[in-house]
Design a protein around this motif. Structure first.
Motif, PDB file in Angstrom:
ATOM      1  N   GLU A  89      -0.511 147.583  62.245  1.00 14.01           N
ATOM      2  CA  GLU A  89      -0.504 146.229  62.792  1.00 14.01           C
ATOM      3  C   GLU A  89       0.472 145.333  62.029  1.00 14.01           C
ATOM      4  O   GLU A  89       1.222 144.548  62.627  1.00 14.01           O
ATOM      5  CB  GLU A  89      -1.907 145.619  62.761  1.00 14.01           C
ATOM      6  N   GLU A  90       0.464 145.443  60.701  1.00 19.13           N
ATOM      7  CA  GLU A  90       1.368 144.631  59.891  1.00 19.13           C
ATOM      8  C   GLU A  90       2.819 145.028  60.134  1.00 19.13           C
ATOM      9  O   GLU A  90       3.700 144.157  60.253  1.00 19.13           O
ATOM     10  CB  GLU A  90       1.041 144.798  58.402  1.00 19.13           C
ATOM     11  N   ALA A  91       3.084 146.315  60.220  1.00 22.06           N
ATOM     12  CA  ALA A  91       4.445 146.786  60.446  1.00 22.06           C
ATOM     13  C   ALA A  91       4.957 146.328  61.803  1.00 22.06           C
ATOM     14  O   ALA A  91       6.113 145.882  61.933  1.00 22.06           O
ATOM     15  CB  ALA A  91       4.502 148.302  60.343  1.00 22.06           C
ATOM     16  N   ILE A  92       4.123 146.414  62.827  1.00 24.32           N
ATOM     17  CA  ILE A  92       4.532 145.966  64.166  1.00 24.32           C
ATOM     18  C   ILE A  92       4.830 144.478  64.153  1.00 24.32           C
ATOM     19  O   ILE A  92       5.831 144.024  64.727  1.00 24.32           O
ATOM     20  CB  ILE A  92       3.439 146.301  65.203  1.00 24.32           C
ATOM     21  N   ALA A  93       3.994 143.698  63.476  1.00 23.30           N
ATOM     22  CA  ALA A  93       4.210 142.254  63.403  1.00 23.30           C
ATOM     23  C   ALA A  93       5.545 141.929  62.726  1.00 23.30           C
ATOM     24  O   ALA A  93       6.283 141.029  63.174  1.00 23.30           O
ATOM     25  CB  ALA A  93       3.058 141.585  62.654  1.00 23.30           C
ATOM     26  N   ARG A  94       5.880 142.633  61.655  1.00 28.23           N
ATOM     27  CA  ARG A  94       7.157 142.399  60.971  1.00 28.23           C
ATOM     28  C   ARG A  94       8.329 142.765  61.882  1.00 28.23           C
ATOM     29  O   ARG A  94       9.346 142.065  61.910  1.00 28.23           O
ATOM     30  CB  ARG A  94       7.229 143.241  59.690  1.00 28.23           C
ATOM     31  N   LEU A  95       8.185 143.868  62.597  1.00 28.90           N
ATOM     32  CA  LEU A  95       9.287 144.339  63.443  1.00 28.90           C
ATOM     33  C   LEU A  95       9.522 143.418  64.638  1.00 28.90           C
ATOM     34  O   LEU A  95      10.669 143.068  64.946  1.00 28.90           O
ATOM     35  CB  LEU A  95       8.999 145.764  63.926  1.00 28.90           C
ATOM     36  N   VAL A  96       8.457 143.004  65.323  1.00 23.51           N
ATOM     37  CA  VAL A  96       8.646 142.175  66.518  1.00 23.51           C
ATOM     38  C   VAL A  96       9.085 140.763  66.172  1.00 23.51           C
ATOM     39  O   VAL A  96       9.547 140.016  67.042  1.00 23.51           O
ATOM     40  CB  VAL A  96       7.386 142.141  67.405  1.00 23.51           C
ATOM     41  N   ALA A  97       8.974 140.393  64.898  1.00 23.77           N
ATOM     42  CA  ALA A  97       9.468 139.078  64.470  1.00 23.77           C
ATOM     43  C   ALA A  97      10.995 139.030  64.451  1.00 23.77           C
ATOM     44  O   ALA A  97      11.589 137.956  64.385  1.00 23.77           O
ATOM     45  CB  ALA A  97       8.915 138.731  63.089  1.00 23.77           C
TER      46      ALA A  97
END
Length: 218
Positions: A124-132
């Motif tokens: 979840e954290e990795a996806i949030a960083r990437l989609v930012a």
């Protein structure tokens, strides 16, 4: 760098999936052994995923070859930032993809994302960083974690092929929405990435005419 699951681990996950959800039995029975769709990680892996989108496999390979050659074999944030958009476009990139290459590079050099330590973040954290990062959508982030990081419990619910395969598995008349596909995949934890590979394999085999889709499903 995380290591993708071995063939033995994939086989075990497939057996676990059909035990969790008998609706996957047809997909399992008609999809031969497959390998993980492993790809290089880091900045290079994410940039290539952007380059590959919305073009044929052959065109994507040709463009990427020109990108690698144009950067003297070093597809790094620094090398890409050293090229302006005009030069990147001479490699076959669209203006938008050249811009996104710069955006991802800036995110790394400015510390907004650290590809060297991304594996330490939760999915979840990795996806949030990437989609930012401008130009990186949720599907891209999820498939990057699957293919480039070897993560085994990610499911790209926005993928149309996966949605259609879910419809076939459930014998439905309507393809599920992205939200519905994510909800449907919950039962497949902690093997959702293997489930995605299985459904992609099944979908491709049906579309190529290699297997017949049973209706009604059994």
């Amino acid at each position: 760098m995380p290591i993708p699951p071995t063939p033995v681990e994939i086989a075990a996950a497939r057996e676990a999936l059909i035990a969790l959800d008998p609706a996957l039995a047809q997909a399992h029975a008609r999809t031969p052994v497959f390998e993980w769709r492993a790809r290089p990680g880091g900045y290079e892996g994410l940039f290539r995923m952007i380059v590959d989108q919305q073009v044929s496999v052959a065109a994507a390979a040709a463009i990427w070859k020109r990108v690698v050659e144009g950067l003297d074999g070093e597809v790094t944030p620094q090398a890409v930032l050293a090229c302006d958009a005009t030069r990147l476009r001479t490699f076959g990139l669209s203006g938008q993809k050249a811009k996104y290459g710069h955006e991802i590079a800036f995110a790394h050099t400015e510390g907004r994302i650290d590809f060297d330590h991304l594996e330490g973040l939760s999915d979840e954290e990795a996806i949030a960083r990437l989609v930012a990062i401008k130009g990186v959508g949720k599907w891209t982030a999820e498939t990057f974690l699957m293919f480039c990081e070897g993560r085994q419990d990610v499911f790209p619910g926005g993928d149309i092929a996966l949605q259609e395969a879910i419809r076939w598995a459930d014998g439905g008349t309507l393809r599920p929405t992205e939200k519905q596909a994510w909800a449907r995949a919950e039962i497949w934890r902690p093997h959702r990435s293997v489930a995605a590979h299985l459904l992609w394999g099944w979908y491709g085999a049906v579309k190529r005419g290699e297997v017949v889709l049973e209706t009604p499903l059994s």
